[in-house]
Design an enzyme around this catalytic site. Structure first.
Site, mmCIF file in Angstrom:
data_model
loop_
_atom_site.group_PDB
_atom_site.id
_atom_site.type_symbol
_atom_site.label_atom_id
_atom_site.label_comp_id
_atom_site.label_asym_id
_atom_site.label_seq_id
_atom_site.Cartn_x
_atom_site.Cartn_y
_atom_site.Cartn_z
ATOM 1 C CG ASN A 85 -1.870 -1.222 1.166
ATOM 2 O OD1 ASN A 85 -1.849 -1.987 2.195
ATOM 3 N ND2 ASN A 85 -2.719 -1.376 0.182
ATOM 4 C CB VAL A 92 0.973 6.164 2.981
ATOM 5 C CG1 VAL A 92 0.105 5.285 3.709
ATOM 6 C CG2 VAL A 92 2.551 6.346 3.392
ATOM 7 C CB CYS A 93 -2.142 3.402 -1.310
ATOM 8 S SG CYS A 93 -3.927 3.357 -1.601
ATOM 9 C CG LEU A 94 -4.445 4.798 5.767
ATOM 10 C CD1 LEU A 94 -4.651 3.289 6.059
ATOM 11 C CD2 LEU A 94 -3.525 5.425 6.843
#
Length: 177
Positions: A85, A92-94
């Site tokens: 992620n 950051v992919c959140l």
């Protein structure tokens, strides 16, 4: 005049100094003139005990837009950080960092950092950002674990002279804690 973003971040910084999770670091970047850039923070997240990320201290940058908290900050690890992620750029992919998904202006720096720490050991299979890491995670948990241990070793704490703790970073810098 101070922007709403800077006012909010000053309040968050004050709260952080009084109460923050153990071993986490979050602070504005200090400029050459000694002032703080409240829109750019350097952070460190400890790996959770009992996980593959344990004993690491992972550097992050948080870049806040002028319209924070209406819009989320951009949060990134060093370029090339290995995780399903985390984009190759380090971003950051959140969901809580995505204004189209779960971002709310009430989310704090502390909540973001704790969320990123949780993401390290609990990748989101439905939102892959790094193809190689995602494929390895899906294909073989054992091989994925080996690769995570290699990544974590780049940031693992080591004993320093005098019994103090030092951490090595991706660029082999040593930080006394």
């Amino acid at each position: 005049m101070t922007s709403l973003a800077k006012q909010r971040l000053a309040i968050e910084r004050k709260g952080w100094r009084k109460d923050h999770p153990h071993a986490f670091v979050a602070k504005p970047v200090t400029l050459a003139d000694g002032s703080n850039n409240m829109l750019l923070w350097e952070c460190k997240i400890p790996g959770k005990s009992g996980t593959l990320w344990e004993n690491g201290l992972y550097p992050l940058k948080m870049e806040f837009p002028e319209d924070y908290p209406s819009k989320p900050p951009r949060v990134s690890f060093p370029v090339g950080f290995f995780h399903p992620n985390i984009y190759p750029s380090g971003k950051v992919c959140l969901s809580i960092l995505n204004e189209e998904k779960s971002w709310k202006p009430s989310i704090t720096v502390k909540q973001i950092l704790v969320g990123v720490q949780e993401l390290l050991d609990n990748p989101n299979n439905s939102d892959a950002a790094q193809d190689g890491a995602y494929r390895l995670f899906k294909r073989s948990k054992v091989e994925y674990g080996k690769r995570i241990r290699i990544e974590a070793a780049k940031y693992t704490e080591i004993p320093a002279a005098g019994g103090r703790i030092a951490a090595t970073g991706a660029d082999d810098d040593v930080i006394l804690l």
